[in-house]
Design an enzyme around this catalytic site. Structure first.
Site, PDB file in Angstrom:
ATOM      1  N   HIS A  59      38.397  36.798  36.443  1.00 10.82           N
ATOM      2  CA  HIS A  59      39.545  37.384  37.135  1.00 10.82           C
ATOM      3  C   HIS A  59      39.325  37.304  38.643  1.00 10.82           C
ATOM      4  O   HIS A  59      38.181  37.217  39.114  1.00 10.82           O
ATOM      5  CB  HIS A  59      39.722  38.839  36.726  1.00 10.82           C
ATOM      6  CG  HIS A  59      40.186  39.016  35.319  1.00 10.82           C
ATOM      7  ND1 HIS A  59      40.697  40.204  34.863  1.00 10.82           N
ATOM      8  CD2 HIS A  59      40.213  38.170  34.264  1.00 10.82           C
ATOM      9  CE1 HIS A  59      41.024  40.089  33.585  1.00 10.82           C
ATOM     10  NE2 HIS A  59      40.738  38.850  33.204  1.00 10.82           N
ATOM     11  N   GLU A  61      39.452  39.537  40.960  1.00 15.82           N
ATOM     12  CA  GLU A  61      38.587  40.584  41.499  1.00 15.82           C
ATOM     13  C   GLU A  61      37.115  40.283  41.240  1.00 15.82           C
ATOM     14  O   GLU A  61      36.269  40.488  42.120  1.00 15.82           O
ATOM     15  CB  GLU A  61      38.914  41.947  40.863  1.00 15.82           C
ATOM     16  CG  GLU A  61      40.334  42.408  41.079  1.00 15.82           C
ATOM     17  CD  GLU A  61      41.272  42.059  39.927  1.00 15.82           C
ATOM     18  OE1 GLU A  61      42.123  42.887  39.596  1.00 15.82           O
ATOM     19  OE2 GLU A  61      41.151  40.947  39.364  1.00 15.82           O
ATOM     20  N   CYS A  89      42.585  45.426  35.972  1.00 16.41           N
ATOM     21  CA  CYS A  89      42.424  45.788  34.568  1.00 16.41           C
ATOM     22  C   CYS A  89      41.194  46.688  34.431  1.00 16.41           C
ATOM     23  O   CYS A  89      40.469  46.918  35.401  1.00 16.41           O
ATOM     24  CB  CYS A  89      42.277  44.528  33.707  1.00 16.41           C
ATOM     25  SG  CYS A  89      40.697  43.672  33.945  1.00 16.41           S
ATOM     26  N   CYS A  92      37.860  44.887  35.466  1.00 15.62           N
ATOM     27  CA  CYS A  92      37.720  44.751  36.910  1.00 15.62           C
ATOM     28  C   CYS A  92      37.509  46.107  37.575  1.00 15.62           C
ATOM     29  O   CYS A  92      36.706  46.220  38.507  1.00 15.62           O
ATOM     30  CB  CYS A  92      38.929  44.037  37.497  1.00 15.62           C
ATOM     31  SG  CYS A  92      39.015  42.300  36.989  1.00 15.62           S
TER      32      CYS A  92
END
Length: 150
Positions: A59, A61, A89, A92
């Site tokens: 992801h 992040e 999410c 993260c």
């Protein structure tokens, strides 16, 4: 409540995150971008790479945290702000918490997978969260992406 000067900075850095999200969009990735700033200096920029790397953990992040830690030479990002186009999410949010990032700024909420509803205590207890920065632009990019996928 943030002052006008901080609001301008937040919008500038969120625009950088949106630029990253646009790169993800063009690569067929879910268009989420992230930027980490330390003492008014951008130290990392990233976007989703889950398709490119065949890695569900890639992801925006996570990529930005790894790059920032490498830049600073340590795992704790205690003087940093994370800008991300969509609410993190739970995975993260956990990483953001472990990295001890004290300020998180995101654009659009994620009603299905966002940490706020699913894991509201995942961030560091002293973390400050600002939301809604360039929210319309962040939401529009996501909606456009998923409309094209359907």
């Amino acid at each position: 409540m943030i002052n006008k000067e901080q609001q301008k900075k937040d919008e500038r850095y969120m625009q950088m995150a949106l630029d990253e999200a646009q790169q993800a969009f063009e690569a067929g990735e879910i268009p989420i971008g992230a930027v980490i700033v330390c003492k008014d200096r951008v130290i990392s920029r990233a976007h989703n790479l889950t398709e490119t790397l065949c890695d569900v953990t890639a992801h925006a992040e996570m990529q930005a945290i790894t790059a920032a830690a490498n830049t600073l030479g340590g795992k704790y990002l205690t003087d940093c702000t994370l800008y991300v186009t969509v609410e993190p999410c739970t995975m993260c949010a956990g990483a953001i918490g472990w990295a001890q990032i004290p300020r998180i700024v995101y654009g659009a909420p994620d009603e299905k997978r966002g940490y706020h509803d699913l894991a509201p205590h995942a961030l560091h207890p002293k973390a400050v969260v600002e939301s809604g920065i360039l929210e319309d632009e962040c939401r529009e990019l996501m909606q456009t992406f998923f409309k094209q996928k359907r």
